[in-house]
Design a protein around this motif. Structure first.
Motif, PDB file in Angstrom:
ATOM      1  N   TYR A 240       0.865  -1.179   0.000  1.00  0.00           N
ATOM      2  CA  TYR A 240       0.000   0.000   0.000  1.00  0.00           C
ATOM      3  C   TYR A 240       0.900   1.227   0.000  1.00  0.00           C
ATOM      4  N   PRO A 241       0.583   2.317  -0.584  1.00  0.00           N
ATOM      5  CA  PRO A 241      -0.692   2.693  -1.174  1.00  0.00           C
ATOM      6  C   PRO A 241      -0.743   2.470  -2.679  1.00  0.00           C
ATOM      7  N   TYR A 242       0.178   1.689  -3.219  1.00  0.00           N
ATOM      8  CA  TYR A 242       0.240   1.519  -4.672  1.00  0.00           C
ATOM      9  C   TYR A 242      -0.948   0.714  -5.164  1.00  0.00           C
ATOM     10  N   GLU A 243      -1.607   1.274  -6.159  1.00  0.00           N
ATOM     11  CA  GLU A 243      -2.835   0.665  -6.661  1.00  0.00           C
ATOM     12  C   GLU A 243      -2.559  -0.496  -7.612  1.00  0.00           C
ATOM     13  N   TYR A 244      -1.485  -0.400  -8.372  1.00  0.00           N
ATOM     14  CA  TYR A 244      -1.125  -1.427  -9.355  1.00  0.00           C
ATOM     15  C   TYR A 244       0.384  -1.636  -9.341  1.00  0.00           C
ATOM     16  N   ALA A 245       0.814  -2.786  -9.842  1.00  0.00           N
ATOM     17  CA  ALA A 245       2.227  -2.996 -10.136  1.00  0.00           C
ATOM     18  C   ALA A 245       2.490  -2.304 -11.469  1.00  0.00           C
ATOM     19  N   SER A 246       3.564  -1.557 -11.555  1.00  0.00           N
ATOM     20  CA  SER A 246       3.853  -0.799 -12.782  1.00  0.00           C
ATOM     21  C   SER A 246       4.313  -1.725 -13.909  1.00  0.00           C
ATOM     22  N   TYR A 247       4.236  -1.218 -15.107  1.00  0.00           N
ATOM     23  CA  TYR A 247       4.701  -1.953 -16.277  1.00  0.00           C
ATOM     24  C   TYR A 247       6.167  -2.356 -16.087  1.00  0.00           C
ATOM     25  N   GLU A 248       6.972  -1.424 -15.602  1.00  0.00           N
ATOM     26  CA  GLU A 248       8.390  -1.692 -15.403  1.00  0.00           C
ATOM     27  C   GLU A 248       8.611  -2.795 -14.370  1.00  0.00           C
ATOM     28  N   GLN A 249       7.826  -2.762 -13.289  1.00  0.00           N
ATOM     29  CA  GLN A 249       7.952  -3.805 -12.270  1.00  0.00           C
ATOM     30  C   GLN A 249       7.615  -5.174 -12.846  1.00  0.00           C
ATOM     31  N   VAL A 250       6.554  -5.237 -13.601  1.00  0.00           N
ATOM     32  CA  VAL A 250       6.125  -6.512 -14.186  1.00  0.00           C
ATOM     33  C   VAL A 250       7.169  -7.022 -15.168  1.00  0.00           C
ATOM     34  N   GLN A 251       7.722  -6.125 -15.983  1.00  0.00           N
ATOM     35  CA  GLN A 251       8.675  -6.527 -17.017  1.00  0.00           C
ATOM     36  C   GLN A 251      10.018  -6.971 -16.449  1.00  0.00           C
ATOM     37  N   THR A 252      10.427  -6.405 -15.320  1.00  0.00           N
ATOM     38  CA  THR A 252      11.760  -6.717 -14.780  1.00  0.00           C
ATOM     39  C   THR A 252      11.731  -7.793 -13.697  1.00  0.00           C
ATOM     40  N   ALA A 253      10.560  -8.240 -13.305  1.00  0.00           N
ATOM     41  CA  ALA A 253      10.451  -9.254 -12.246  1.00  0.00           C
ATOM     42  C   ALA A 253      10.732 -10.645 -12.799  1.00  0.00           C
ATOM     43  N   SER A 254      11.034 -11.565 -11.898  1.00  0.00           N
ATOM     44  CA  SER A 254      11.181 -12.968 -12.293  1.00  0.00           C
ATOM     45  C   SER A 254       9.839 -13.461 -12.831  1.00  0.00           C
ATOM     46  N   PRO A 255       9.844 -14.538 -13.639  1.00  0.00           N
ATOM     47  CA  PRO A 255       8.564 -15.011 -14.187  1.00  0.00           C
ATOM     48  C   PRO A 255       7.476 -15.283 -13.143  1.00  0.00           C
ATOM     49  N   PRO A 256       7.774 -15.953 -12.015  1.00  0.00           N
ATOM     50  CA  PRO A 256       6.700 -16.156 -11.031  1.00  0.00           C
ATOM     51  C   PRO A 256       6.211 -14.834 -10.413  1.00  0.00           C
ATOM     52  N   ALA A 257       7.121 -13.920 -10.135  1.00  0.00           N
ATOM     53  CA  ALA A 257       6.736 -12.626  -9.555  1.00  0.00           C
ATOM     54  C   ALA A 257       5.958 -11.796 -10.574  1.00  0.00           C
ATOM     55  N   SER A 258       6.385 -11.854 -11.816  1.00  0.00           N
ATOM     56  CA  SER A 258       5.690 -11.127 -12.881  1.00  0.00           C
ATOM     57  C   SER A 258       4.258 -11.631 -13.032  1.00  0.00           C
ATOM     58  N   LYS A 259       4.094 -12.953 -12.990  1.00  0.00           N
ATOM     59  CA  LYS A 259       2.756 -13.532 -13.090  1.00  0.00           C
ATOM     60  C   LYS A 259       1.885 -13.093 -11.918  1.00  0.00           C
TER      61      LYS A 259
END
Length: 153
Positions: free
Chosen positions: A42-61
């Motif tokens: 919190y307080p982040y409403e969404y995971a950012s595009y950058e976070q999703v793209q740079t995360a490991s595959p399980p974390a990205s999913k």
């Protein structure tokens, strides 16, 4: 002056309306569980595009599923007031139809949310629950007709 008589079947409309509160609470709970799995604080409403793209595959999913759960909940919130209002107004003239459509709306919001988070690319699983939208617009039309008839009486 027009007098308003509540139909005997209006209780079914109120039951359908109440079901929407349970769906909203359930959706909020889902967002919380997906948030924990995705480790989005919190307080982040969404995971950012950058976070999703740079995360490991399980974390990205996990982040994508959180974003989809959050979006399903937000979409519910965006449509809840107009669906609820239309259901309650339409139920004054068409109680059984409004109750059935309200139930269809609630059930398909659940299907929509589950489909959105099922892992399909881009949340395309949400289309399985698209019947909520048809029920929504039919209730709006019925509410308009009921209001018109009441105003013209």
């Amino acid at each position: 002056m027009v007098s308003l008589e509540i139909p005997a079947e209006y209780g079914y409309v109120l039951l359908a309306a109440t079901s929407t509160f349970f769906v909203g609470s359930w959706l909020g709970g889902r967002v919380t569980s997906f948030r924990k799995a995705a480790k989005v604080p919190y307080p982040y409403e969404y995971a950012s595009y950058e976070q999703v793209q740079t995360a490991s595959p399980p974390a990205s999913k996990a982040m994508l599923q959180f974003n989809c759960a959050q979006r399903a909940h937000q979409n519910f919130n965006e449509n809840h007031v107009s669906a609820l209002g239309a259901m309650l107004i339409a139920g004054l003239k068409y109680p059984m139809a409004a109750a059935v459509l309200g139930g269809v709306w609630s059930v398909n919001r659940v299907v929509y949310a589950i489909g959105y988070t099922n892992g399909a690319e881009g949340g395309k699983g949400r289309y399985y629950g698209v019947l909520w939208m048809l029920a929504h617009y039919v209730m709006i039309g019925m509410a308009g007709k009921a209001a018109w008839d009441l105003a013209m009486a």
